[in-house]
Design a protein around this motif. Structure first.
Motif, PDB file in Angstrom:
ATOM      1  N   UNK A 106     116.433  80.843  56.987  1.00  0.00           N
ATOM      2  CA  UNK A 106     117.740  80.600  57.600  1.00  0.00           C
ATOM      3  C   UNK A 106     117.626  80.212  59.076  1.00  0.00           C
ATOM      4  N   UNK A 107     116.560  80.667  59.713  1.00  0.00           N
ATOM      5  CA  UNK A 107     116.345  80.333  61.120  1.00  0.00           C
ATOM      6  C   UNK A 107     115.688  78.974  61.307  1.00  0.00           C
ATOM      7  N   UNK A 108     115.319  78.309  60.210  1.00  0.00           N
ATOM      8  CA  UNK A 108     114.681  77.002  60.295  1.00  0.00           C
ATOM      9  C   UNK A 108     113.176  77.050  60.381  1.00  0.00           C
ATOM     10  N   UNK A 109     112.583  78.240  60.160  1.00  0.00           N
ATOM     11  CA  UNK A 109     111.134  78.386  60.212  1.00  0.00           C
ATOM     12  C   UNK A 109     110.522  78.100  58.844  1.00  0.00           C
ATOM     13  N   UNK A 110     109.369  77.426  58.852  1.00  0.00           N
ATOM     14  CA  UNK A 110     108.711  76.971  57.631  1.00  0.00           C
ATOM     15  C   UNK A 110     107.508  77.855  57.325  1.00  0.00           C
ATOM     16  N   UNK A 111     107.314  78.154  56.050  1.00  0.00           N
ATOM     17  CA  UNK A 111     106.136  78.890  55.595  1.00  0.00           C
ATOM     18  C   UNK A 111     105.096  77.903  55.078  1.00  0.00           C
ATOM     19  N   UNK A 112     103.945  77.881  55.715  1.00  0.00           N
ATOM     20  CA  UNK A 112     102.843  76.994  55.311  1.00  0.00           C
ATOM     21  C   UNK A 112     101.765  77.846  54.654  1.00  0.00           C
TER      22      UNK A 112
END
Length: 346
Positions: A104-110
């Motif tokens: 929701x905060x715009x952070x991506x999981x790589x």
């Protein structure tokens, strides 16, 4: 008097870049020619290459000049089968599987950096990512010149940058690549740009890029963007004070100092852009790289916002030339128009 608040779309040409381009116009030679005129042109290209590398903290890496970040993305990503997130710029998303998770905060999981691409900063929300070590490719276009960063320490193999996002001319960018990395040329011919990108170099654009990069680095070192962040915060406090239910996607994350994205459900972003344009303010409803199309933000959709919010968002992006009076007048004007929207919607 118009106020330009769309610097993430493109920036005004810096005086340093204009001066460098004017000088380059008098350089006659082709950089591939071996005579004195050719060597003079080649020297200009290499000087600008060194300026871009120094500003990006990429000494010892290869800086390959392209027609922009879009071409750099194609050069870096074509045929590699990498993974990315839906929040990536269209120029990157076109080449990757957009299956990485976004919160929701715009952070991506790589999960697999060596097979992934991840933008350093999002153009719509300003959200800044933490780049994992060993990342294949990072789009640094929006971050370059606004954030203290060094390609040599970022942990990625390749990075995309563009001149017109930091006061350089349009139509010139670069792919930065760790030396020794294999990369197949997409444009083939004369073997220019270390055999990675054929075609006679755009020495006028390259000269402007180099000068703009050097000037942007000076601004950053002088704290210019800290002052921009203060203006962004003043803007958001004014908006929030007048419209407490305004939604600020990505606000809980670390963001670019100049970028504010906010939404009013039901009030179309396209309508807001047109109304503010008529009032003398240039803003946007998302990325400017969609041939003038305005639609619900796929970035906000990927972050979990519904279409009502995603289609009601606008982006205001500032620069060191922005004044406090500019943002306060914008907030006052926008709030007045929002009040009229709310009255009609009631």
């Amino acid at each position: 008097m118009r106020v330009y608040l769309d610097h993430n779309a493109t920036t005004p040409l810096r005086a340093e870049a204009r001066d460098a381009m004017l000088r380059a116009m008098d350089v006659v030679g082709n950089p591939s020619s071996v005579h004195a005129e050719g060597r003079a042109a080649k020297s200009l290209v290499e000087a600008a290459r060194a300026q871009v590398a120094a500003a990006l903290g990429a000494e010892g890496a290869d800086v390959i000049f392209t027609s922009g970040a879009t071409e750099a993305a194609a050069l870096a990503l074509a045929g590699r089968g990498l993974h990315g997130a839906e929040i990536e710029h269209e120029a990157v998303a076109a080449w990757v599987a957009t299956d990485l998770a976004v919160n929701r905060a715009g952070m991506v999981t790589v999960t697999d950096p060596g097979q992934s691409t991840l933008q350093l900063a999002n153009s719509e929300t300003g959200v800044i990512q933490t780049l994992p070590e060993g990342l294949a490719v990072s789009d640094m276009t929006q971050a370059f010149g606004k954030l203290p960063l060094a390609f040599n320490w970022a942990g990625c193999t390749m990075a995309l940058v563009s001149a017109h996002k930091l006061g350089g001319p349009k139509g010139i960018g670069a792919l930065v690549i760790r030396r020794g990395t294999d990369l197949a040329a997409q444009l083939r011919g004369g073997g220019q740009e270390m055999g990675r990108r054929a075609g006679t170099e755009n020495i006028i654009g390259i000269a402007g890029f180099g000068a703009a990069a050097a000037a942007a680095a000076r601004d950053l070192a002088d704290g210019a963007w800290d002052r921009v962040a203060e203006l962004r915060n003043i803007l958001e406090k004014a908006i929030e004070a007048g419209a407490p239910d305004t939604i600020f996607p990505g606000r809980e994350a670390q963001r670019l100092p100049n970028t504010s994205c906010f939404a009013t459900p039901g009030w179309k972003g396209e309508t807001q852009v047109m109304q503010m344009d008529l009032a003398g303010f240039a803003i946007s409803a998302g990325s400017a790289c969609s041939s003038g199309k305005v639609r619900a933000s796929r970035v906000l959709r990927a972050m979990g916002y519904d279409d009502d919010v995603a289609s009601g968002a606008i982006r205001v992006s500032l620069s060191p030339s922005t004044r406090k009076d500019d943002v306060l007048r914008f907030a006052e004007t926008w709030l007045a128009k929002r009040s009229k929207f709310a009255a009609r919607a009631a």
